[in-house]
Design a protein around this motif. Structure first.
Motif, PDB file in Angstrom:
ATOM      1  N   UNK A 132       0.837  -1.196   0.000  1.00 49.79           N
ATOM      2  CA  UNK A 132       0.000   0.000   0.000  1.00 49.79           C
ATOM      3  C   UNK A 132       0.871   1.245   0.000  1.00 49.79           C
ATOM      4  N   UNK A 133       0.389   2.295  -0.684  1.00 48.57           N
ATOM      5  CA  UNK A 133       1.069   3.588  -0.701  1.00 48.57           C
ATOM      6  C   UNK A 133       0.134   4.644  -0.137  1.00 48.57           C
ATOM      7  N   UNK A 134       0.631   5.367   0.866  1.00 47.28           N
ATOM      8  CA  UNK A 134      -0.121   6.478   1.453  1.00 47.28           C
ATOM      9  C   UNK A 134       0.691   7.754   1.262  1.00 47.28           C
ATOM     10  N   UNK A 172      -5.298   2.989   7.523  1.00 45.89           N
ATOM     11  CA  UNK A 172      -4.521   1.856   8.044  1.00 45.89           C
ATOM     12  C   UNK A 172      -5.434   0.660   8.319  1.00 45.89           C
ATOM     13  N   UNK A 173      -6.607   0.919   8.866  1.00 51.39           N
ATOM     14  CA  UNK A 173      -7.544  -0.177   9.124  1.00 51.39           C
ATOM     15  C   UNK A 173      -7.971  -0.842   7.819  1.00 51.39           C
ATOM     16  N   UNK A 174      -8.196  -0.048   6.767  1.00 49.03           N
ATOM     17  CA  UNK A 174      -8.585  -0.618   5.484  1.00 49.03           C
ATOM     18  C   UNK A 174      -7.444  -1.425   4.871  1.00 49.03           C
ATOM     19  N   UNK A 177      -7.377  -4.661   6.589  1.00 53.79           N
ATOM     20  CA  UNK A 177      -8.512  -5.484   6.176  1.00 53.79           C
ATOM     21  C   UNK A 177      -8.287  -6.117   4.810  1.00 53.79           C
ATOM     22  N   UNK A 178      -7.444  -5.491   3.979  1.00 46.41           N
ATOM     23  CA  UNK A 178      -7.102  -6.050   2.671  1.00 46.41           C
ATOM     24  C   UNK A 178      -6.006  -7.118   2.766  1.00 46.41           C
ATOM     25  N   UNK A 232     -11.620   5.830   1.127  1.00 53.23           N
ATOM     26  CA  UNK A 232     -12.062   5.241   2.399  1.00 53.23           C
ATOM     27  C   UNK A 232     -12.907   6.260   3.160  1.00 53.23           C
ATOM     28  N   UNK A 233     -14.187   5.997   3.383  1.00 52.37           N
ATOM     29  CA  UNK A 233     -15.000   6.899   4.197  1.00 52.37           C
ATOM     30  C   UNK A 233     -14.506   6.936   5.641  1.00 52.37           C
TER      31      UNK A 233
END
Length: 246
Positions: A4-6, A20-22, A25-26, A217-218
């Motif tokens: 993942x890239x943020x 981070x939670x999403x 979850x992935x 991500x909401x």
């Protein structure tokens, strides 16, 4: 290879926690962070505490650099309030973060461009304030000398993937914490992402090709908009609440 890239969290800890939670979850274990972590009229301290505890690869953004290369009186309206919330531990950690790096020998990471942390790479601003995609020629000139097949940048807060003529790909994952902003360089303009969601990217290498998935991500963006409003940043509050700069 999947990670993942943020990027461009800008002190928005609620958006960061949701992203981070999403990611978890992935089932994604590895994260790269493309900078501009704390600056903004939100919660710089809490954001930095989360990022410093995160097992991730980080590069320095221009606003991160502003927090460590000048005195507070020379800082801008997003950097000064963030600096006031941080202590020496946070600032020393930022001083150790490189401006660019290569992730797992296969991915080049930078904040804006490889040589300049303040210049747009995938977008061009015209004198009348119109923002358009940069030409392939201009994008490829900036990518000269980079051997990695995947190149990640950030800075404009706009999620975009560009495939170059030689097959390399340049990707901006979008902004975790700031869906819109106003700037005056190189000409006055606004950047607006389309929704107030937090954003990040998932990069995956399979069958010899890099593939990108952009994930909005909401989260409780109204709470962060209220914080921006309380801290006398109505334009950021508008962006956080609605995505639009008003």
């Amino acid at each position: 290879m999947r990670f993942a890239a943020i990027a461009d969290v800008h002190g928005n800890y609620l958006a960061l926690e949701a992203v981070i939670a999403d990611i978890r979850a992935q089932g994604i274990a590895e994260i790269v962070n493309l900078g501009d972590m704390a600056s903004g009229p939100l919660d710089a301290r809490r954001t930095m505490d989360v990022l410093m505890a995160l097992d991730a690869v980080h590069v320095l953004g221009n606003h991160d650099r502003y927090l460590i290369d000048r005195p507070p009186e020379k800082m801008g309206s997003w950097d000064r309030p963030a600096h006031a919330q941080l202590d020496a531990t946070h600032l020393d950690w930022l001083r150790a973060v490189p401006p660019t790096c290569v992730f797992r020998d296969r991915v080049f990471l930078c904040h804006a461009t490889p040589d300049n942390d303040e210049v747009y790479w995938l977008e061009t601003v015209l004198p009348d304030g119109t923002v358009r995609m940069s030409s392939r020629e201009a994008i490829e000139r900036t990518a000269e000398g980079i051997e990695q097949r995947l190149i990640l940048c950030a800075h404009t807060h706009i999620a975009r993937a560009v495939r170059l003529a030689d097959g390399r790909m340049v990707v901006n994952p979008g902004s975790v914490g700031s869906p819109g902003y106003r700037d005056i360089h190189p000409f006055p303009h606004v950047m607006e992402a389309g929704t107030p969601d937090a954003r990040y990217g998932v990069l995956e290498f399979s069958d010899g090709i890099w593939r990108t998935t952009f994930r909005p991500v909401p989260y409780d963006h109204d709470a962060m908009a209220a914080m921006a409003r309380q801290n006398d940043q109505p334009e950021l509050a508008s962006a956080l609440a609605t995505e639009w700069i008003r």
